[in-house]
Structure formats: structure tokens, C-alpha cells
Design a protein around this motif. Structure first.
Motif, PDB file in Angstrom:
ATOM      1  N   SER A  36       0.817  -1.216   0.000  1.00 29.97           N
ATOM      2  CA  SER A  36       0.000   0.000   0.000  1.00 29.97           C
ATOM      3  C   SER A  36       0.850   1.266   0.000  1.00 29.97           C
ATOM      4  CB  SER A  36      -0.929   0.011   1.221  1.00 29.97           C
ATOM      5  OG  SER A  36      -1.855  -1.052   1.135  1.00 29.97           O
ATOM      6  N   LEU A  37       2.166   1.105  -0.001  1.00 33.24           N
ATOM      7  CA  LEU A  37       3.098   2.237   0.001  1.00 33.24           C
ATOM      8  C   LEU A  37       3.697   2.402  -1.395  1.00 33.24           C
ATOM      9  CD1 LEU A  37       4.940   1.427   3.346  1.00 33.24           C
ATOM     10  CD2 LEU A  37       3.530   3.450   2.917  1.00 33.24           C
ATOM     11  N   PRO A  38       4.205   3.602  -1.704  1.00 31.52           N
ATOM     12  CA  PRO A  38       4.922   3.765  -2.977  1.00 31.52           C
ATOM     13  C   PRO A  38       6.090   2.783  -3.066  1.00 31.52           C
ATOM     14  CG  PRO A  38       4.460   5.899  -1.995  1.00 31.52           C
ATOM     15  CD  PRO A  38       4.087   4.860  -0.962  1.00 31.52           C
ATOM     16  N   SER A  39       6.524   2.482  -4.262  1.00 27.42           N
ATOM     17  CA  SER A  39       7.535   1.452  -4.496  1.00 27.42           C
ATOM     18  C   SER A  39       8.908   1.764  -3.898  1.00 27.42           C
ATOM     19  CB  SER A  39       7.694   1.193  -5.994  1.00 27.42           C
ATOM     20  OG  SER A  39       8.118   2.380  -6.647  1.00 27.42           O
ATOM     21  N   ASP A  40       9.184   3.037  -3.556  1.00 28.21           N
ATOM     22  CA  ASP A  40      10.505   3.358  -2.996  1.00 28.21           C
ATOM     23  C   ASP A  40      10.600   3.088  -1.489  1.00 28.21           C
ATOM     24  OD1 ASP A  40       8.789   5.502  -2.478  1.00 28.21           O
ATOM     25  OD2 ASP A  40      10.342   7.019  -2.715  1.00 28.21           O
ATOM     26  N   TYR A  41       9.513   2.592  -0.869  1.00 23.82           N
ATOM     27  CA  TYR A  41       9.556   2.194   0.545  1.00 23.82           C
ATOM     28  C   TYR A  41       9.936   0.736   0.633  1.00 23.82           C
ATOM     29  CZ  TYR A  41       7.237   6.477   2.108  1.00 23.82           C
ATOM     30  OH  TYR A  41       6.932   7.769   2.401  1.00 23.82           O
ATOM     31  N   ASP A  42      10.800   0.417   1.576  1.00 29.20           N
ATOM     32  CA  ASP A  42      11.239  -0.952   1.794  1.00 29.20           C
ATOM     33  C   ASP A  42      10.639  -1.433   3.113  1.00 29.20           C
ATOM     34  OD1 ASP A  42      12.586  -3.362   1.729  1.00 29.20           O
ATOM     35  OD2 ASP A  42      14.440  -2.522   2.528  1.00 29.20           O
ATOM     36  N   GLY A  43       9.555  -2.163   3.052  1.00 25.30           N
ATOM     37  CA  GLY A  43       8.919  -2.682   4.264  1.00 25.30           C
ATOM     38  C   GLY A  43       7.748  -1.839   4.722  1.00 25.30           C
ATOM     39  N   LYS A  44       7.105  -2.309   5.776  1.00 20.61           N
ATOM     40  CA  LYS A  44       5.937  -1.643   6.354  1.00 20.61           C
ATOM     41  C   LYS A  44       6.344  -0.345   7.036  1.00 20.61           C
ATOM     42  CE  LYS A  44       3.630  -5.976   7.554  1.00 20.61           C
ATOM     43  NZ  LYS A  44       3.059  -6.761   8.668  1.00 20.61           N
ATOM     44  N   ARG A  45       5.368   0.543   7.251  1.00 16.80           N
ATOM     45  CA  ARG A  45       5.563   1.757   8.044  1.00 16.80           C
ATOM     46  C   ARG A  45       4.360   1.907   8.969  1.00 16.80           C
ATOM     47  NH1 ARG A  45       9.570   1.059   5.893  1.00 16.80           N
ATOM     48  NH2 ARG A  45      11.028   2.489   4.919  1.00 16.80           N
ATOM     49  N   ASN A  46       4.617   2.464  10.148  1.00 12.45           N
ATOM     50  CA  ASN A  46       3.513   2.814  11.038  1.00 12.45           C
ATOM     51  C   ASN A  46       2.705   3.923  10.385  1.00 12.45           C
ATOM     52  OD1 ASN A  46       5.999   2.012  12.818  1.00 12.45           O
ATOM     53  ND2 ASN A  46       4.165   1.447  13.940  1.00 12.45           N
ATOM     54  N   TYR A  47       1.442   4.068  10.803  1.00 16.02           N
ATOM     55  CA  TYR A  47       0.613   5.136  10.240  1.00 16.02           C
ATOM     56  C   TYR A  47       1.250   6.506  10.470  1.00 16.02           C
ATOM     57  CZ  TYR A  47      -3.177   1.690  10.020  1.00 16.02           C
ATOM     58  OH  TYR A  47      -3.950   0.593   9.762  1.00 16.02           O
ATOM     59  N   ALA A  48       1.765   6.724  11.688  1.00 14.33           N
ATOM     60  CA  ALA A  48       2.341   8.027  12.027  1.00 14.33           C
ATOM     61  C   ALA A  48       3.303   7.886  13.200  1.00 14.33           C
ATOM     62  CB  ALA A  48       1.245   9.028  12.387  1.00 14.33           C
ATOM     63  N   THR A  49       4.230   8.841  13.302  1.00  9.75           N
ATOM     64  CA  THR A  49       5.144   8.942  14.440  1.00  9.75           C
ATOM     65  C   THR A  49       5.264  10.410  14.823  1.00  9.75           C
ATOM     66  OG1 THR A  49       7.037   9.088  12.941  1.00  9.75           O
ATOM     67  CG2 THR A  49       6.532   6.898  13.850  1.00  9.75           C
ATOM     68  N   SER A  50       5.716  10.637  16.061  1.00  8.94           N
ATOM     69  CA  SER A  50       5.904  12.010  16.532  1.00  8.94           C
ATOM     70  C   SER A  50       7.090  12.051  17.490  1.00  8.94           C
ATOM     71  CB  SER A  50       4.635  12.486  17.246  1.00  8.94           C
ATOM     72  OG  SER A  50       4.741  13.838  17.596  1.00  8.94           O
ATOM     73  N   ILE A  51       7.826  13.174  17.441  1.00 10.06           N
ATOM     74  CA  ILE A  51       8.965  13.359  18.350  1.00 10.06           C
ATOM     75  C   ILE A  51       8.930  14.757  18.964  1.00 10.06           C
ATOM     76  CG2 ILE A  51      10.495  11.780  17.103  1.00 10.06           C
ATOM     77  CD1 ILE A  51      11.966  14.327  16.006  1.00 10.06           C
ATOM     78  N   TYR A  52       9.613  14.896  20.115  1.00 12.99           N
ATOM     79  CA  TYR A  52      10.057  16.198  20.596  1.00 12.99           C
ATOM     80  C   TYR A  52      11.396  16.438  19.914  1.00 12.99           C
ATOM     81  CZ  TYR A  52       6.902  16.121  24.679  1.00 12.99           C
ATOM     82  OH  TYR A  52       5.825  16.094  25.515  1.00 12.99           O
ATOM     83  N   PHE A  53      11.684  17.683  19.560  1.00 15.70           N
ATOM     84  CA  PHE A  53      12.964  18.028  18.953  1.00 15.70           C
ATOM     85  C   PHE A  53      13.403  19.363  19.527  1.00 15.70           C
ATOM     86  CE2 PHE A  53      15.522  19.627  15.240  1.00 15.70           C
ATOM     87  CZ  PHE A  53      16.536  18.694  15.351  1.00 15.70           C
ATOM     88  N   LEU A  54      14.627  19.426  20.040  1.00 16.20           N
ATOM     89  CA  LEU A  54      15.148  20.643  20.655  1.00 16.20           C
ATOM     90  C   LEU A  54      16.452  21.038  19.985  1.00 16.20           C
ATOM     91  CD1 LEU A  54      15.092  21.768  24.248  1.00 16.20           C
ATOM     92  CD2 LEU A  54      17.325  21.666  23.151  1.00 16.20           C
TER      93      LEU A  54
END
Length: 167
Positions: A36-54
Motif C-alpha cells: 500500500s506504500l509507494p515502491s521506494d519504501y522498503d517494508g511496512k511503516r507505522n501510520y504516524a510517528t511524533s517526536i520532541y525536537f530541541l
């Protein structure tokens, strides 16, 4: 202890390869299947991720890119100046912060595939932001080029690239 050091400690942030400090705060349980991902992705991905960044005024987020769109959310401290370079070489400068009268925005979307770098606007200060990525972030999607590689690709931006790459 500097204010940013207190935040790093309180939030459990660690050094990020592009510069600054981060901590992943969310990774969806659900995943997107490879087919379900474009062909340039290798493997599954989570729907979304989030980080704090400082970031601090002594550091910067070096030019890098990921495949996914990345949404920056401003939380505290100095505004951030974020530079993007598209695949066609178009450079844009954005201000992420909360002073709308100075053209700052509290959220900014960096389109997937664009090169981007960021720095703190005010001297002797820090900026705390959040970054949300969808499909979810994976270091497989992260590119941190050398100065030489990026200048060869975008010689018209050599001075900017020189300022915001580490090697």
C-alpha cells in the motif's frame, strides 16, 4: 543548569544524528503494508510517528530529507528558521514560531523528498518543537548527505549548504 538542559533532562531527550536532541513520543500501533506504500519504501511503516525536537543556538539541524511529509509544531523558546530546497533547486526560508506579526507560523509542513535544515533565530536560546511524520518515520527513509554531495547537486546554494552541513 541551562534552561535547555533542564528540558533535555525532563523530557529524556538524546542527541539526534542531524543535530539537536530528540525523543520519540508516539508511534502508531497500526501499520501500512508494503503493497500500500509507494515502491521506494522498503517494508511496512507505522501510520504516524511524533517526536520532541530541541535545538540550541549552538547547534543546527543539518540538511537532510525523508520520503514522508514532516509537520513541525512550535512549542517554546526562540523561533526557528527552516530552509527547504526542492528537487528542482528552489530554496525557501520559513519562520516557525508564534509571532504572527513577524511572519512566523506555529506549524509548517515540509513536503516529503525536500532537503531541509533548521536553526534557532535568537542567540543564546533554544527552540522546542514537535515533528509528526506520516507514514511513520523510519531511519531507512532518512538521508543525511555530505556537504560535497549536496553542493554538487545544488551549486547555486553552496553558501547555505556549507552553513548547514557537518561534513
Amino acid at each position: 543548569m541551562e534552561p535547555f538542559e533542564q528540558i533535555v533532562k525532563k523530557l529524556g531527550l538524546t542527541p539526534h544524528p542531524e543535530g539537536g536532541f530528540f525523543k520519540e513520543t508516539y508511534r502508531s500501533k497500526g501499520e501500512i503494508n508494503t503493497d500500500s506504500l509507494p515502491s521506494d519504501y522498503d517494508g511496512k511503516r507505522n501510520y504516524a510517528t511524533s517526536i520532541y525536537f530541541l535545538l540550541t543556538s549552538d547547534t543546527f539541524s543539518a540538511f537532510h530529507r525523508i520520503r514522508q511529509d514532516e509537520i513541525w509544531h512550535f512549542y517554546d523558546g526562540s523561533p526557528i528558521r527552516l530552509h527547504t530546497i526542492s528537487e528542482t533547486g528552489e530554496h525557501k526560508e520559513h519562520l516557525i514560531g508564534r509571532d504572527f506579526s513577524k511572519g512566523q507560523v506555529p506549524q509548517l509542513v515540509v513536503p516529503g523528498g525536500q532537503w531541509f535544515a533548521a536553526t534557532v533565530v535568537r542567540e543564546n536560546d533554544y527552540a522546542l518543537v514537535g515533528c509528526t511524520v506520516s507514514p511513520g518515520f523510519s531511519f531507512q527513509d532518512f538521508e543525511l548527505p555530505s556537504k560535497k554531495e549536496l553542493i554538487a547537486k545544488f551549486p547555486m546554494h553552496a553558501q547555505l549548504i556549507d552553513a548547514f552541513t557537518n561534513h
